[in-house]
Design an enzyme around this catalytic site. Structure first.
Site, short mmCIF file in Angstrom:
data_model
loop_
_atom_site.label_atom_id
_atom_site.label_comp_id
_atom_site.label_asym_id
_atom_site.label_seq_id
_atom_site.Cartn_x
_atom_site.Cartn_y
_atom_site.Cartn_z
N HIS A 1 0.85 -1.20 0.00
CA HIS A 1 0.00 0.00 0.00
C HIS A 1 0.88 1.24 0.00
O HIS A 1 2.11 1.13 -0.04
CB HIS A 1 -0.98 -0.03 1.19
N CYS B 1 -0.17 -9.36 21.46
CA CYS B 1 -0.99 -8.93 20.32
C CYS B 1 -0.64 -9.81 19.13
O CYS B 1 0.50 -9.81 18.68
CB CYS B 1 -0.75 -7.46 19.97
N LYS C 1 -9.96 1.01 4.16
CA LYS C 1 -10.91 0.83 3.07
C LYS C 1 -12.31 1.23 3.50
O LYS C 1 -13.04 1.88 2.77
CB LYS C 1 -10.90 -0.64 2.60
N CYS D 1 -4.13 -3.33 22.46
CA CYS D 1 -2.84 -3.08 21.79
C CYS D 1 -2.75 -1.60 21.45
O CYS D 1 -3.70 -1.04 20.88
CB CYS D 1 -2.76 -3.92 20.53
N HIS E 1 4.02 1.59 2.30
CA HIS E 1 5.23 0.88 1.86
C HIS E 1 5.92 1.66 0.74
O HIS E 1 7.14 1.80 0.71
CB HIS E 1 4.88 -0.52 1.32
N LYS F 1 -6.52 7.37 10.03
CA LYS F 1 -5.72 6.28 9.48
C LYS F 1 -6.42 5.81 8.19
O LYS F 1 -7.64 5.69 8.17
CB LYS F 1 -5.70 5.15 10.51
N CYS G 1 0.63 -7.77 16.05
CA CYS G 1 2.03 -7.30 16.13
C CYS G 1 2.99 -8.47 16.26
O CYS G 1 4.19 -8.29 16.09
CB CYS G 1 2.28 -6.46 17.38
N HIS H 1 -2.88 -1.56 17.33
CA HIS H 1 -4.06 -2.07 16.61
C HIS H 1 -5.37 -1.86 17.37
O HIS H 1 -6.44 -2.09 16.81
CB HIS H 1 -3.87 -3.56 16.31
N1 MSP Z 1 7.78 -6.49 8.95
C1 MSP Z 1 7.84 -5.36 9.80
C2 MSP Z 1 9.17 -4.65 9.70
C3 MSP Z 1 10.37 -5.51 9.97
S1 MSP Z 1 11.84 -4.62 9.72
C4 MSP Z 1 13.04 -5.62 10.27
C5 MSP Z 1 6.73 -4.37 9.44
N2 MSP Z 1 6.18 -4.53 8.21
S2 MSP Z 1 4.98 -3.63 7.62
O1 MSP Z 1 4.70 -4.16 6.32
O2 MSP Z 1 3.91 -3.56 8.55
O3 MSP Z 1 5.55 -2.18 7.50
C6 MSP Z 1 6.69 -1.90 6.71
C7 MSP Z 1 7.05 -0.42 6.84
O4 MSP Z 1 6.00 0.37 6.30
C8 MSP Z 1 7.24 0.03 8.29
O5 MSP Z 1 8.37 0.87 8.43
C9 MSP Z 1 5.97 0.79 8.57
O6 MSP Z 1 6.13 1.80 9.53
C10 MSP Z 1 5.68 1.40 7.21
N3 MSP Z 1 4.28 1.77 7.10
C11 MSP Z 1 3.19 0.94 7.16
N4 MSP Z 1 2.06 1.71 7.08
C12 MSP Z 1 2.39 3.01 6.98
C13 MSP Z 1 1.69 4.21 6.74
N5 MSP Z 1 0.37 4.28 6.68
N6 MSP Z 1 2.42 5.33 6.55
C14 MSP Z 1 3.79 5.31 6.49
N7 MSP Z 1 4.46 4.21 6.69
C15 MSP Z 1 3.82 3.09 7.13
O7 MSP Z 1 6.44 -3.50 10.21
#
Ligand code: MSP
Length: 501
Positions: free
Chosen positions: A17, A125, A299, A143, A20, A296, A128, A146
C-alpha cells in the site's frame, strides 16, 4: 566511502500500500543522492515472511504459508521498479542463505551467554506478533497500535537478556545523539530504555513457520529476531560469489516507520552487541500517511490513496514528488488525490515543467538551439552558491523534504528571473543581443543544475531534461553553477508533465 541504507521489510500477510511505497521512495531518494556523490551505495529492501501473522493469514486462506509468502513477496518486488526504486537487492526472509546466517548470528548470541530458557507470561498482540509491556498497554488491555484486545499468554520460550544491555544502551544514546532521528524519536527511544528494560522472548515453541533455533530444534526464532537480522545477512549473499559484509556493515541508515521504533532502536542494537557486531550509524523514523480526513487510511473509511491509481494517472515521478513534497519526512501527513493533482499542476507542470520548456523553446527560437557560450549571470549564480553544501548536510540527516524545499525555492527564483529579464523583449532589441545571450545561458545552466539536484526525486523527468540539454551527467561534482553557457546544442523537449484530460 561505502554507504549502506535499508527500508523496513514488509509483512507478506498483506499487499503493498501507499505506506510501503512512501518508505521505499524516501529511501530511494537518499540512495540516489548518495550515488550522485560518487558514493559506493548499497540499498536494501525486501519482505518479512515468517511469524504468526503470516501463518494465520495463510491458514485463513487454507494455503501453505510459503505459498502466501511467494505470492505476496512477488507483488512487493514488482512494485519497486514501478516506483522507480533502485534497490540493489531484494531480500526475502525465507531465503535459505538468510536463514542460515540468522542461525549463525543467534548461535553466537547464545554462546556469549545472552539467552536462557524460561516461561513467559504476558499480554500478547497477535497482529504485532509481540508481547506488550505494562506501560504500552492501553486501557482495557488493548494493543496500542491495533487497538484490539490483547491475550494473556503463557509459553515456554528462550529468552534474550535484553536487561543485560541497559547500561550499554544508555551509553550509546549518551554518546550518539544522532543514533535515532528525528530528535523526538530519539527521546522516545531513550525514555523506553531508561524506564527499565525487561528480557524478551527469543523463540516460539508452538509455531513451525520460522527459522529453527539451532541449539533447540523444538523452537523457532521469534519473528522479529529473524526479521531485524535481514539488514546484516543480506550483505553475505546479495551479490553471488561475493561477501559484502565487511565492506558495507555497519549500515549508515535504517529508514523505518514510527510503529516499529522499539524494535530498531532498543532490541536491534542490543542484539548486535550480544553478537559482537557494530551498530548502525542512524535509524531515521518517519511518520504515518493518513487519509485526507486525517484518519488512518482504511478501506471502510474510503480515505485510501491507492499508489497504483496515482501511478496510472500521473506517473512515477509525480507520485514520488508528491509524497516527498507534501508530507514532511519525519512527521505524519495527510494524503489524497486532490492534493496530488494540485502539486502536479502547480509545481511539476507550472514551476519546473514550464521553466524547462520556456528555456528550451527560447534557446531554439532566439539562438537556433545552441546555448550561448558566454559568461552566466553572477547574480543568478549566487542564488545557487550555498545550495550544494546545504543539500549534502540535509541528506546526511535524511531530511528529504527540507532538501526538496530548498531546490524548489531555486525553481521559483528562476521563473521570476524569466519574468524580470523578459527575453521576448530583449529579442526585439538588436542592442540587447548580449544580454539575451547571457540570460539564456544562465537559464540553461540553472535548469541543468536544478535537474541534477532534483533527479533523486523525479529521476525520469530530470534525466530526460538533462539529455535534451546535452548534459546528461548526474554527478554532484558537476552540479556547481558554471561560469559560462558552454555552447551546447539542445534537443526538442516533449512536455515533461503534460496537461491531463
Ligand atoms: N515487517 C515489519 C518490519 C520488519 S523490519 C526488520 C513491518 N512490516 S509492515 O509491512 O507492517 O511495514 C513496513 C514499513 O511500512 C514500516 O516501516 C511501517 O512503519 C511502514 N508503514 C506501514 N504503514 C504506513 C503508513 N500508513 N504510513 C507510512 N508508513 C507506514 O512493520
Amino acid at each position: 566511502m561505502p554507504f549502506y541504507i535499508t527500508t523496513a521489510i514488509s509483512y507478506v500477510n498483506g499487499v503493498p500500500h501507499l505506506g510501503h511505497a512512501y518508505e521505499a521512495i524516501a529511501t530511494d531518494v537518499i540512495a540516489r543522492h548518495m550515488r550522485q556523490r560518487d558514493g559506493d551505495v548499497f540499498f536494501l529492501t525486501g519482505t518479512d515472511e515468517h511469524g504468526e501473522p503470516v501463518a494465520d493469514a495463510a491458514q485463513a486462506e487454507g494455503i501453505d504459508p510459503q505459498e502466501l509468502a511467494d505470492r505476496n513477496a512477488e507483488r512487493f518486488k514488482a512494485l519497486m521498479p514501478l516506483l522507480g526504486v533502485s534497490n540493489d537487492f531484494f531480500i526475502r526472509t525465507t531465503d535459505p542463505e538468510h536463514e542460515r546466517r540468522v542461525q549463525e548470528v543467534l548461535q553466537r548470541v547464545h554462546d556469549n551467554g545472552y539467552t536462557y530458557k524460561g516461561v513467559y507470561e504476558g499480554w500478547y498482540c497477535a497482529r504485532c506478533a509481540d508481547f506488550k509491556v505494562e506501560n504500552e498497554i492501553l486501557e482495557g488491555n488493548l494493543c496500542p497500535i491495533h487497538e484490539i484486545a490483547l491475550e494473556l499468554k503463557q509459553e515456554e520460550n528462550w529468552f534474550f537478556k535484553l536487561s543485560a544491555f541497559q547500561e550499554r544502551l544508555e551509553q550509546v544514546y549518551a554518546e550518539h545523539p544522532a543514533f535515532v532521528m528525528p530528535l523526538v524519536r530519539f527521546n522516545e527511544a531513550r525514555s523506553f530504555i531508561t524506564s527499565g528494560l525487561q528480557d524478551i522472548s527469543l523463540s516460539r515453541k508452538h509455531l513451525k513457520w520460522g527459522v529453527t533455533v539451532p541449539w533447540d530444534h523444538e523452537h523457532v526464532f521469534y519473528v522479529w529476531f529473524d526479521a531485524l537480522l535481514n539488514y546484516y545477512t543480506a550483505l553475505g549473499y546479495a551479490r553471488p560469489g561475493e561477501d559484502l559484509t565487511d565492506h558495507f556493515w555497519p549500515a549508515n541508515f535504517h529508514i523505518i516507520g514510527k510503529d516499529i521504533l522499539k524494535f530498531h532502536t532498543v532490541f536491534w542494537p542490543a542484539i548486535l552487541m550480544a553478537a559482537d557486531l557494530p551498530l548502525p550509524e542512524h535509524v531515521f523514523v518517519h511518520g504515518f500517511l493518513l487519509g485526507a480526513d486525517g484518519r488512518k487510511m482504511s478501506k471502510s473509511l474510503g480515505n485510501v490513496l491507492d499508489p497504483f491509481e496515482v501511478l496510472e494517472e500521473f506517473g512515477t515521478d509525480a507520485l514520488r514528488f508528491y509524497l516527498m513534497r507534501d508530507v514532511s519526512f519525519g512527521s505524519d501527513g495527510t494524503v489524497g488525490m486532490d492534493a496530488v493533482t494540485a502539486r502536479y499542476e502547480s509545481e511539476l507542470a507550472n514551476d519546473y515543467g514550464n521553466l524547462a520548456s520556456r528555456t528550451i523553446a527560447m534557446i531554439h527560437r532566439y539562438r537556433d538551439g545552441v546555448v550561448p557560450d558566454v559568461p552566466t549571470d553572477s547574480e543568478l549564480a549566487r542564488e545557487f552558491e550555498d545550495l550544494l553544501p546545504e543539500l549534502r548536510e540535509l541528506m546526511d540527516a535524511a531530511e528529504v523534504s527540507t532538501a526538496l524545499e530548498l531546490i524548489w525555492r531555486r525553481v521559483r527564483r528562476c521563473n521570476r528571473y524569466v519574468e524580470e529579464r523578459a527575453p521576448w523583449r530583449l529579442a526585439k532589441d538588436p542592442d540587447a543581443a548580449g544580454e539575451l545571450d547571457r540570460t539564456l545561458a544562465s537559464l540553461a545552466e540553472a535548469v541543468r543544475v536544478i535537474s541534477v539536484l532534483v533527479s533523486p526525486y523525479v529521476p525520469t523527468s530530470a534525466q530526460k531534461l538533462l539529455d535534451v540539454l546535452g548534459a546528461p551527467e548526474l554527478s554532484l561534482g558537476g552540479a556547481e553553477f558554471a561560469p559560462t553557457g558552454g555552447g551546447r546544442r539542445v534537443a526538442v523537449l516533449e512536455p515533461l508533465f503534460p496537461k491531463r484530460a
